[in-house]
Scaffold this active site. Sequence first.
Site, PDB file in Angstrom:
ATOM      1  N   ARG A  72       0.758  -1.267  -0.664  1.00  0.00           N
ATOM      2  CA  ARG A  72      -0.025   0.357   0.178  1.00  0.00           C
ATOM      3  C   ARG A  72       1.018   1.406   0.110  1.00  0.00           C
ATOM      4  O   ARG A  72       0.789   2.179  -0.641  1.00  0.00           O
ATOM      5  CB  ARG A  72      -0.845  -0.557   1.170  1.00  0.00           C
ATOM      6  CG  ARG A  72      -2.640  -0.809   0.832  1.00  0.00           C
ATOM      7  CD  ARG A  72      -3.032  -0.756   2.640  1.00  0.00           C
ATOM      8  NE  ARG A  72      -3.787  -2.281   1.823  1.00  0.00           N
ATOM      9  CZ  ARG A  72      -4.821  -2.826   2.380  1.00  0.00           C
ATOM     10  NH1 ARG A  72      -4.663  -2.575   4.201  1.00  0.00           N
ATOM     11  NH2 ARG A  72      -5.987  -3.723   2.317  1.00  0.00           N
ATOM     12  N   PHE A  85      -6.873  -1.250  -6.732  1.00  0.00           N
ATOM     13  CA  PHE A  85      -6.152  -2.348  -6.148  1.00  0.00           C
ATOM     14  C   PHE A  85      -5.301  -1.766  -4.557  1.00  0.00           C
ATOM     15  O   PHE A  85      -4.806  -1.262  -3.994  1.00  0.00           O
ATOM     16  CB  PHE A  85      -5.252  -3.009  -7.017  1.00  0.00           C
ATOM     17  CG  PHE A  85      -4.319  -2.207  -7.195  1.00  0.00           C
ATOM     18  CD1 PHE A  85      -2.615  -2.860  -8.362  1.00  0.00           C
ATOM     19  CD2 PHE A  85      -3.825  -0.883  -7.494  1.00  0.00           C
ATOM     20  CE1 PHE A  85      -1.432  -2.282  -8.852  1.00  0.00           C
ATOM     21  CE2 PHE A  85      -2.742  -0.609  -7.577  1.00  0.00           C
ATOM     22  CZ  PHE A  85      -1.232  -1.683  -8.241  1.00  0.00           C
ATOM     23  N   GLU A  86      -4.330  -3.617  -4.266  1.00  0.00           N
ATOM     24  CA  GLU A  86      -4.283  -3.156  -2.556  1.00  0.00           C
ATOM     25  C   GLU A  86      -5.112  -2.634  -1.941  1.00  0.00           C
ATOM     26  O   GLU A  86      -4.834  -2.107  -0.508  1.00  0.00           O
ATOM     27  CB  GLU A  86      -2.958  -2.695  -2.879  1.00  0.00           C
ATOM     28  CG  GLU A  86      -2.008  -2.703  -3.558  1.00  0.00           C
ATOM     29  CD  GLU A  86      -1.454  -4.244  -3.268  1.00  0.00           C
ATOM     30  OE1 GLU A  86      -2.147  -4.852  -2.713  1.00  0.00           O
ATOM     31  OE2 GLU A  86      -0.742  -4.956  -4.525  1.00  0.00           O
ATOM     32  N   GLY A  87      -6.552  -2.627  -1.937  1.00  0.00           N
ATOM     33  CA  GLY A  87      -7.450  -2.318  -0.870  1.00  0.00           C
ATOM     34  C   GLY A  87      -7.774  -1.107  -1.690  1.00  0.00           C
ATOM     35  O   GLY A  87      -7.201  -0.307  -1.783  1.00  0.00           O
TER      36      GLY A  87
END
Length: 585
Positions: free
Chosen positions: A297, A434-436
Amino acid sequence: MSQPYEAPLALLRWAIEQAASSTGLDESAPHAEALGDIADGVLAGAARLAREVLSPLNAVGDAEPAHLGAEGVHASPGFRGAYERFCADGWPAIAAPLEYGGQGLPLLLGAATTEMWGAANLSFAMCPESAVGAIEALSRHASPALRAQYLPSLVSGTRTASMCLTEPHAGSDLSTLRTLAEPDAEGWRLRGRKLYISWGDHDLTSDIVHLVLARTPNAPAGTRGISLFLVPKLLTRGGAAAERNDIRAVSLEHKMGIRASPTCAMVLGEAGGARGWLVGELHQGMHCMFSMMNHMRLGVGLHSTGLAERARQLAVGYAHERRQGRDRSGEQRPIIEHADVRRMLLGITTLTHAARTLAYTAAATLDMARDEVSERSASAARRAALLTPLVKAWCSDVAVEAASIAVQVHGGTGYIDDCEVSQIYRDARIGPIFEGTNYIQAQDLLQRKILRDEASELGALLGEIERAAAGLPPAAQRGGALREPLLRECAQLRACIRGLLVSGAPDTELTGVIAYPLLQWLGVLAGGWQWALTARRAAERPPGDRLAQALLGGADFYATHVLPRAAAHAASVAAGVLPEASALL
C-alpha cells in the site's frame, strides 16, 4: 515522441531531508551516513536506470503487452533485459536485510527509488515491488528454513514474488475464499483459483514465490480460518530445480492500463495439488499477509506519486512547446503563458510535492518504527499505521487528478494513444482500486486508526500540523498563506472527531458515508502540513536560492487553491447520512 523521464533529483533530495528531519530519522546513527553521500549516489544511479532503461520501454509495453503462450507468460519486448540490468545493479537489495544479502539502506531511500520506477514504467515497477513485500512478510513470519531457502534469491532478484489473495467469486472480501490447503507428509497441497494476480507468471526469472491465502480443513469460518502458504513455481530437490509445481496461469486480463504487467488468473491443483509450506501460524494468514500488503500500500502511494510527477513533466514540457494565441505584438505564444494553463500546472506541481513528502514521511516513520533501540519506535509504529491508508488512498487519487489535468493541458493531443500522457492517465487509474480500494482505506482509517484508537494518534498528528503552521510567517509574507487556514481546519477536524467519540460508536451507515470524505479532508490537511514544513525550510535558505523561492510560492498556491477543498470535505462529513434518494439509483 516524448522525452524519457528525468528524475527531479533536487526535489527528491528535498523530500528525503524534510522527511528525515520531521521524523527524527536524521538523528538515528544507523541511517546518518546512508542519508548523506550514499544517498546522492543511489539517487543518481536510480535516475540513470529510470531514464535510460525503464522509461523507453514504457510505451513499448503499452503497445505490446505481456502474452500467454504454451509454456507460460512472456513479458513485453525488452523487459527481460531491463530486469537483468535491474538485478545486476543491485536494486532489489537496496533496503533488504543485510543477513540475506541486502544492502540494509533506509526505507526512506528506497521510497525515492520506488517513486522513480513507478514514474518511468509502472508495469515494470510492480514486479520488483511484489518481491519487496514478500521479503517483508517472510522476514517477519516464515520459519528459519523457509527464510534461508527463499530470502537470498528474492533479495538478489533471481526469484520474484506474487501475492495471491483474490478469487473469482470474491474481491476484497477474503472471508469467503475457497482455496483449500490440505496437509500431507511433506507440507501442504493446495487447490483453488486466484484472480487478478499481478506478475503471477512471466519469463523474467525461472522461479516465482507465490504467497497464497487458503483455508485448511475444519478451519474457523471467515477470515479467522485463513492461513498463508508459500507456493513456489518450481519445486527443488537438494537445491536444484526438479519439477514444475501444480500452479499455472490460465489467462491474462486485457486491461485499461498497466498492460505490460501480466494480470493472471491462476489455477492451483489441477494435477493433484500445488505443494506449499505454511508461513507463520495456522489461521494467522491475514496477520501475516498484512505485513506484505501494508508495504504494498505504501508502494502504491509512491508509484502513484511517480505517475503524478511524470504527468507534470509531460504537461510542463508540452505547455512550453505548444503555441496558441498571440501576444500584443502579434507573435504566437506558448500556452504556458496562458493564466489557466499555469493554474493547472501549479495544481499538478503542488499536489505532487504534497504527495511525495507525505509518502516519504511515512517511509521514514517506518524506519523509525524498525529501530529497536530507539525510544520512539513504538510511537513511530502507531504513526505509520495511521499514515499508511492515507498515503495509499490520497496519493493515488492525486495521481489520477494530476494525470487528468495533464491530459487537459495537452488538449486533443493528450487524448491520442500516441501521446504518453494518455497512458499515464490509464496507468494511474488502477491506484485507487488495487491493494484495497480507497474506500476500504478510508474505512480502515476512520474505524480502526481513529475511532478504535480514540483519536490518540490522530490528535498527535494534528498537534504536529498545528505546530508546523504556527511556525510560519504572517500571511502577508511569502510562504505564510497556509498559517491561519491550516490552523482553522485542524481545529474543525479535531472538533468533528471529538463529536463522533462523544456520541458513542457510530453506526455503519454513518461511517460508510463519511469515511471517504474524511480521508480526503485529512489528506488535504496532511498535504498542507508537508507544505508548511517545506515553507519553513525554504524561508531559512538564502534569498538567491531559486528552488527555495519557488517552493515558497508553491506553499502559497497550495494554501489558496488546494487547502480550500478541506471545507468542502468537512461539509460532506458534517452532513452525515445520505438523504433518501434511492429512487434516483
